[in-house]
Design a protein around this motif. Structure first.
Motif, PDB file in Angstrom:
ATOM      1  N   TYR A 149       0.836  -1.199   0.000  1.00 44.06           N
ATOM      2  CA  TYR A 149       0.000   0.000   0.000  1.00 44.06           C
ATOM      3  C   TYR A 149       0.875   1.255   0.000  1.00 44.06           C
ATOM      4  O   TYR A 149       1.917   1.311   0.657  1.00 44.06           O
ATOM      5  CB  TYR A 149      -0.898   0.031   1.231  1.00 44.06           C
ATOM      6  CG  TYR A 149      -2.100  -0.868   1.179  1.00 44.06           C
ATOM      7  CD1 TYR A 149      -3.390  -0.353   1.160  1.00 44.06           C
ATOM      8  CD2 TYR A 149      -1.965  -2.255   1.166  1.00 44.06           C
ATOM      9  CE1 TYR A 149      -4.509  -1.182   1.128  1.00 44.06           C
ATOM     10  CE2 TYR A 149      -3.066  -3.096   1.132  1.00 44.06           C
ATOM     11  CZ  TYR A 149      -4.325  -2.552   1.116  1.00 44.06           C
ATOM     12  OH  TYR A 149      -5.424  -3.381   1.086  1.00 44.06           O
TER      13      TYR A 149
ATOM     14  N   LYS B  30      -0.687   7.200   1.004  1.00 45.97           N
ATOM     15  CA  LYS B  30      -2.020   7.798   0.888  1.00 45.97           C
ATOM     16  C   LYS B  30      -3.110   6.743   1.062  1.00 45.97           C
ATOM     17  O   LYS B  30      -4.160   7.006   1.663  1.00 45.97           O
ATOM     18  CB  LYS B  30      -2.176   8.495  -0.465  1.00 45.97           C
ATOM     19  CG  LYS B  30      -1.389   9.790  -0.603  1.00 45.97           C
ATOM     20  CD  LYS B  30      -1.679  10.470  -1.932  1.00 45.97           C
ATOM     21  CE  LYS B  30      -0.930  11.782  -2.046  1.00 45.97           C
ATOM     22  NZ  LYS B  30      -1.189  12.457  -3.347  1.00 45.97           N
ATOM     23  N   GLU B  31      -2.874   5.548   0.539  1.00 47.91           N
ATOM     24  CA  GLU B  31      -3.856   4.467   0.673  1.00 47.91           C
ATOM     25  C   GLU B  31      -3.982   4.026   2.127  1.00 47.91           C
ATOM     26  O   GLU B  31      -5.082   3.747   2.616  1.00 47.91           O
ATOM     27  CB  GLU B  31      -3.447   3.281  -0.201  1.00 47.91           C
ATOM     28  CG  GLU B  31      -3.495   3.572  -1.692  1.00 47.91           C
ATOM     29  CD  GLU B  31      -2.920   2.444  -2.531  1.00 47.91           C
ATOM     30  OE1 GLU B  31      -3.490   2.155  -3.595  1.00 47.91           O
ATOM     31  OE2 GLU B  31      -1.899   1.850  -2.108  1.00 47.91           O
TER      32      GLU B  31
ATOM     33  N   ALA C  10      -3.327   5.894   4.762  1.00 48.61           N
ATOM     34  CA  ALA C  10      -3.987   6.983   5.479  1.00 48.61           C
ATOM     35  C   ALA C  10      -5.497   6.912   5.304  1.00 48.61           C
ATOM     36  O   ALA C  10      -6.262   7.072   6.267  1.00 48.61           O
ATOM     37  CB  ALA C  10      -3.454   8.328   4.983  1.00 48.61           C
ATOM     38  N   LYS C  11      -5.929   6.635   4.090  1.00 45.24           N
ATOM     39  CA  LYS C  11      -7.370   6.555   3.816  1.00 45.24           C
ATOM     40  C   LYS C  11      -8.000   5.374   4.531  1.00 45.24           C
ATOM     41  O   LYS C  11      -9.087   5.482   5.105  1.00 45.24           O
ATOM     42  CB  LYS C  11      -7.598   6.444   2.310  1.00 45.24           C
ATOM     43  CG  LYS C  11      -9.068   6.423   1.909  1.00 45.24           C
ATOM     44  CD  LYS C  11      -9.225   6.387   0.397  1.00 45.24           C
ATOM     45  CE  LYS C  11     -10.697   6.375  -0.002  1.00 45.24           C
ATOM     46  NZ  LYS C  11     -10.865   6.338  -1.483  1.00 45.24           N
ATOM     47  N   GLN C  12      -7.326   4.235   4.534  1.00 47.96           N
ATOM     48  CA  GLN C  12      -7.901   3.032   5.138  1.00 47.96           C
ATOM     49  C   GLN C  12      -7.973   3.138   6.652  1.00 47.96           C
ATOM     50  O   GLN C  12      -8.912   2.641   7.277  1.00 47.96           O
ATOM     51  CB  GLN C  12      -7.080   1.802   4.743  1.00 47.96           C
ATOM     52  CG  GLN C  12      -7.600   0.507   5.354  1.00 47.96           C
ATOM     53  CD  GLN C  12      -7.209  -0.709   4.545  1.00 47.96           C
ATOM     54  OE1 GLN C  12      -6.934  -0.629   3.363  1.00 47.96           O
ATOM     55  NE2 GLN C  12      -7.183  -1.852   5.194  1.00 47.96           N
TER      56      GLN C  12
ATOM     57  N   PHE D 101      -7.972   6.047   8.368  1.00 50.50           N
ATOM     58  CA  PHE D 101      -8.566   7.321   8.769  1.00 50.50           C
ATOM     59  C   PHE D 101      -7.574   8.186   9.542  1.00 50.50           C
ATOM     60  O   PHE D 101      -7.904   8.788  10.574  1.00 50.50           O
ATOM     61  CB  PHE D 101      -9.835   7.095   9.612  1.00 50.50           C
ATOM     62  CG  PHE D 101     -10.909   6.332   8.893  1.00 50.50           C
ATOM     63  CD1 PHE D 101     -11.774   6.965   8.024  1.00 50.50           C
ATOM     64  CD2 PHE D 101     -11.031   4.961   9.079  1.00 50.50           C
ATOM     65  CE1 PHE D 101     -12.767   6.252   7.370  1.00 50.50           C
ATOM     66  CE2 PHE D 101     -12.019   4.244   8.427  1.00 50.50           C
ATOM     67  CZ  PHE D 101     -12.882   4.894   7.557  1.00 50.50           C
TER      68      PHE D 101
ATOM     69  N   SER E  51      -3.826  10.837   8.874  1.00 44.25           N
ATOM     70  CA  SER E  51      -3.172  11.664   7.865  1.00 44.25           C
ATOM     71  C   SER E  51      -1.949  10.955   7.295  1.00 44.25           C
ATOM     72  O   SER E  51      -1.390  10.037   7.922  1.00 44.25           O
ATOM     73  CB  SER E  51      -2.741  13.001   8.468  1.00 44.25           C
ATOM     74  OG  SER E  51      -1.702  12.813   9.410  1.00 44.25           O
TER      75      SER E  51
END
Length: 239
Positions: A194, A197-198, A200-202, A204, A206
């Motif tokens: 990963y 950014k991926e 961080a998104k998964q 939740f 930064s």
């Protein structure tokens, strides 16, 4: 529906709509929106018998709220700021051991990793369910844990059986034990390829927080880059 779950009846035999059982619950999860969703799903006391008496977003808050409210059941996320669910269990151990009104813990997490499941069960949790569980099943699981049962999502029960089937304790991985629960999750995702950014998104969080976790993992494990990190995680079957 069992007789215990059926609504109370009035003098004329009519269902009053309220459940016979009651349980006081604390929600511990670092995602506010998730806590709000769980509260909306299970916290309708007259319909479910569940009263949410407190919430917490990190380890320190959790210990404070649990100690102050002494709920029957705590819904506990595995990955929390301040040391994770295992740290909450460690600090609340005296409340679990009381003869009168013990506080019991049910892990509720997005993670289905074997080490997460086994870690919180060894820490004293009575069960572990994933966040794919339905509201109805979660309410049922809460009452079962209150009554002293052990509750697991079907595929997770095998992890626990395998871990405790042997009379020999599994070897302690001192390197892995240096990592917090959140660092382990970031490590696992990095090893799976990963991007920051991926991750961080998964999770939740930064991108900067992801970078900080990766730096901490590399420092603690004395590794130089993500390629070495991936090899390290693969050797321990963490991915």
């Amino acid at each position: 529906m069992t007789s215990q779950q059926a609504g109370q009846t009035g003098p004329a035999g009519e269902d009053t709509g309220g459940p016979e059982r009651r349980v006081r619950v604390v929600l511990v999860d670092d995602h506010r929106m998730f806590r709000t969703g769980v509260q909306a799903e299970i916290g309708r006391t007259e319909a479910t018998g569940v009263e949410v008496v407190g919430e917490a977003a990190d380890v320190d808050q959790a210990v404070t709220v649990i100690t102050a409210t002494r709920p029957e059941v705590v819904l506990l996320d595995v990955h929390l700021p301040g040391g994770g669910g295992v740290e909450v269990l460690r600090r609340c151990a005296p409340l679990m051991g009381t003869a009168e009104r013990p506080v019991r813990f049910l892990a509720l997490s997005v993670s289905d990793a074997a080490e997460d499941v086994i870690g919180v069960i060894r820490g004293g949790a009575r069960g572990y369910v994933t966040k794919t569980i339905t509201g109805t099943d979660l309410v049922d699981s809460i009452f079962r844990v209150q009554e002293g049962d052990a509750v697991f999502s079907p595929r997770l029960a095998g992890f626990v059986l395998d871990a405790f089937a042997s009379t020999d304790a599994p070897p302690i991985d001192e390197d892995l034990d240096r990592l917090t629960q959140r660092e382990r999750e970031v490590l696992r995702l990095i090893a799976r390829g990963y991007a920051y950014k991926e991750i961080a998104k998964q999770l939740f969080i930064s991108v900067k927080t992801v970078e900080s976790h990766v730096s901490a993992v590399l420092r603690k494990l004395q590794l130089s880059n993500r390629h070495e990190l991936t090899r390290w995680a693969t050797a321990r079957r963490l991915i």
